[in-house]
Design an enzyme around this catalytic site. Sequence first.
Site, short mmCIF file in Angstrom:
data_model
loop_
_atom_site.label_atom_id
_atom_site.label_comp_id
_atom_site.label_asym_id
_atom_site.label_seq_id
_atom_site.Cartn_x
_atom_site.Cartn_y
_atom_site.Cartn_z
N HIS A 122 0.82 -1.23 0.00
CA HIS A 122 0.00 0.00 0.00
C HIS A 122 0.86 1.27 0.00
O HIS A 122 0.31 2.37 -0.16
CB HIS A 122 -0.94 0.03 1.21
N ASP A 157 -2.49 -10.66 -2.50
CA ASP A 157 -3.09 -10.17 -1.25
C ASP A 157 -4.56 -9.84 -1.51
O ASP A 157 -4.93 -9.47 -2.62
CB ASP A 157 -2.33 -8.92 -0.81
N HIS A 166 -6.18 -7.39 -0.61
CA HIS A 166 -6.33 -5.96 -0.90
C HIS A 166 -5.54 -5.58 -2.15
O HIS A 166 -4.49 -6.18 -2.43
CB HIS A 166 -5.82 -5.12 0.27
N ASP A 218 -4.20 -12.89 3.21
CA ASP A 218 -5.47 -12.48 3.81
C ASP A 218 -6.68 -12.78 2.91
O ASP A 218 -7.81 -12.43 3.27
CB ASP A 218 -5.45 -11.00 4.22
ZN LIG Z 1 -4.03 -7.25 2.58
#
Ligand SMILES: [Zn+2]
Length: 340
Positions: A152, A189, A191, A273
């Site tokens: 991120h 991931d 996200h 995740d």
């Molecule tokens: Zn994540």
Amino acid sequence: MLHRDNMDAHSFHCNTPAIVSSRLKIPMSTLYVTHPAALRHETPLGHPERADRIRAIETVLEKERFASLIREQAPMAEMESLTLAHPESHVVALRDLSPREGLVRVDDDTVMSPGTFEAALRAAGGAVRAVDEVMGGAIDNAFVAMRPPGHHAERTRAMGFCFFNNAAIAARHAQKRHGAERVAILDWDVHHGNGTQDIFWSDASVLYCSTHEMPLYPGTGAPSEQGEFGTILNAPMAPGEGSAVFRDVLTQVVLPRMDAFQPDLIVISAGFDAHWRDPLGSLNLTEADFGWATQQVMALADSRCCGRVVSVLEGGYDLEGLAKSAAAHVDALMGREIKA
Ligand SMILES: [Zn+2]
């Protein structure tokens, strides 16, 4: 100087013999990079991105079947490595923000403790070390289990538990130090890796491919986001989707694109995740899916870049799901057969 002309992918700077068949039966040399500093990045009580994540991975990798892993401590990244993905002002700002005691908030869910800056330097430095070992040919592949995670982190912004973009630094280091022309990053991931996308938006030499849940934090990652040169591939999944969709997306969309890109190195942004147990996502992957995906990437790496794969830990917040997924991932990196 490295010259690609008139050379096929196998002969490009390969120091290890090309293994075309029976990959599963051949023991791999797999590097595992971590450092106790990862435990000293403190987050508030109840925060999902916590030191126990690294402890869970450490514990499972202490099992006998992982005894043949080559283990190294993550060094601190130098400024010249960090500035491959971030301006020096970003590094200096984070250093200056580091508290002597207590916690400092960077955004709503990203905090710095006294140990954070060193942990972040070693997370990036571990990725750089893994690239050095794999590109140098001493090691087949590597898994860097450090925190804080990185995907991120944008060029100029720490966010979403991330400070420096470890995968991006790894990719650019392979190019700058080892002559890799093209690097493919696969980010599974749950996200979207908005930071990695931001860093490589206008860089045709790095292919960024992401599977992720959508809608979900950070809100980016639509298929229409393709980068200035079309080298960003976003393949979002809907909440509740699981193994079958993930495997279809990888097999039919992501892996063919990576193959066509002819990478000299594959970097995995290995977040776990998307596991069904994870509290932050609603995808329903199993540890076997991560083992399978790892094998698919390795097969592609075998045919394109002498098997070179560097994997860096991103998310994964259920300790059991994380440990089982990381174990399946490392089992696959070590060349073991994975149960479907
Ligand atoms: Zn994540």
